[in-house]
Design a protein around this motif. Structure first.
Motif, PDB file in Angstrom:
ATOM      1  N   GLU A 106     -55.914-112.089  13.505  1.00 29.42           N
ATOM      2  CA  GLU A 106     -56.239-110.862  14.246  1.00 29.42           C
ATOM      3  C   GLU A 106     -57.506-110.194  13.732  1.00 29.42           C
ATOM      4  O   GLU A 106     -58.298-109.657  14.519  1.00 29.42           O
TER       5      GLU A 106
ATOM      6  N   VAL B  90     -51.188-115.690  17.285  1.00 28.62           N
ATOM      7  CA  VAL B  90     -52.098-114.677  16.748  1.00 28.62           C
ATOM      8  C   VAL B  90     -51.368-113.955  15.625  1.00 28.62           C
ATOM      9  O   VAL B  90     -50.288-113.400  15.837  1.00 28.62           O
TER      10      VAL B  90
ATOM     11  N   PRO C 109     -51.012-110.977  13.126  1.00 30.48           N
ATOM     12  CA  PRO C 109     -51.476-109.596  12.917  1.00 30.48           C
ATOM     13  C   PRO C 109     -51.776-109.318  11.445  1.00 30.48           C
ATOM     14  O   PRO C 109     -51.080-109.797  10.545  1.00 30.48           O
TER      15      PRO C 109
END
Length: 219
Positions: free
Chosen positions: A170, A197, A199
Motif C-alpha cells: 500500500e 494489497v 495495508p
C-alpha cells in the motif's frame, strides 16, 4: 543449501549469461525462475533461491543485467542504490523478457525438474517481469512482489493465459496510489489473476533483513 552458477544460452544468439541454480536435497522438484531486484544476483536473491530449494523447488536466478554488465551483484548502500538505478534505467525490457523465456526453457529442460513445470517469482523489477512472464512466456504460473511499472503494461493483460498472483504494498512509493488503482481496476476479476494489497507496508516488505521487511505480509 549451496547453489552453483550455470550458463544459459540467449535465444538471439548473442551469447550466454549466468544463472544461480539451487536444487533441493531430494534432487528434483518443480522449477522456479526467480526474477531479480535491481541489485543483480546478490546475496538476497541467492538466499531466496536457497530458501525455495529447501521447500522443494529447483530454483534459477538469471543474470538479467548481463547485456549491460555481466555478474552485477550490489548491496544496499547509497552508492549501490545509485548504480542499481543506473542498470534499471538502462535495462532493455524486451530483451530481458527474451532472457526470461530462455531461463524458463533452460530450467524446464534440466533433469532435476519434475513434470517440466516451471513458475516465475519476481521482486521489484522482477515483480513486473513476473507480470510480463504471465503475458509473454510459457511459464506455468507467475507471482510478483511489489512490481515496478506494471501500470505501463496493462494493455498486455489480455495475453494472460496462466495463473498470476501479484502482491502489492500500500505504501510503495514506486507504485503510488494512482498506479495501484489502475492495476487493480485492470486486473481484478480476470480469470486466474489474484491480487493482494497489503495495508501499511512499503516496497521490499518481503526482503528479509531490509528496512521495510514485514514478516506477516511476506509469508
Amino acid at each position: 543449501m549451496t547453489g552453483r552458477y550455470i550458463q544459459i544460452e540467449a535465444t538471439d544468439g548473442s551469447g550466454t549469461f549466468r544463472g544461480y541454480l539451487a536444487v533441493p536435497r531430494s534432487g528434483s522438484g518443480p522449477g522456479l525462475v526467480i526474477a531479480q531486484e535491481i541489485f543483480g544476483i546478490n546475496h538476497t536473491m541467492r538466499e531466496v533461491a536457497d530458501y525455495y530449494a529447501e521447500e522443494g523447488y529447483v530454483t534459477l536466478v538469471p543474470d538479467l543485467f548481463w547485456r549491460q554488465q555481466p555478474d552485477v551483484e550490489l548491496g544496499y548502500s547509497e552508492a549501490d542504490w545509485q548504480r542499481a538505478f543506473g542498470f534499471y534505467q538502462g535495462f532493455d525490457e524486451a530483451r530481458g523478457m527474451e532472457d526470461m523465456q530462455a531461463s524458463i526453457s533452460a530450467l524446464r529442460a534440466r533433469p532435476e525438474v519434475s513434470g517440466a513445470k516451471v513458475g516465475v517469482l519476481g521482486f521489484c523489477l522482477g515483480g513486473k517481469l513476473a507480470y510480463l512472464a504471465a503475458c509473454r512466456t510459457d511459464a506455468d504460473v507467475s507471482v510478483g512482489y511489489y512490481g515496478v511499472g506494471i501500470e505501463a503494461a496493462l494493455d498486455e493483460a489480455d495475453q494472460i493465459k496462466r495463473p498470476l498472483t501479484l502482491h502489492i504494498a500500500e505504501l510503495d512509493k514506486f507504485c503510488p496510489p494512482g498506479a495501484r488503482e489502475r492495476i487493480v481496476q485492470a486486473l481484478r476479476g480476470r480469470p486466474g489473476v489474484t491480487l493482494h494489497v497489503y495495508p501499511g507496508v512499503d516496497h521490499a516488505f518481503a526482503r528479509a533483513g531490509g528496512e521495510h521487511f514485514h514478516k506477516p505480509s511476506a509469508l
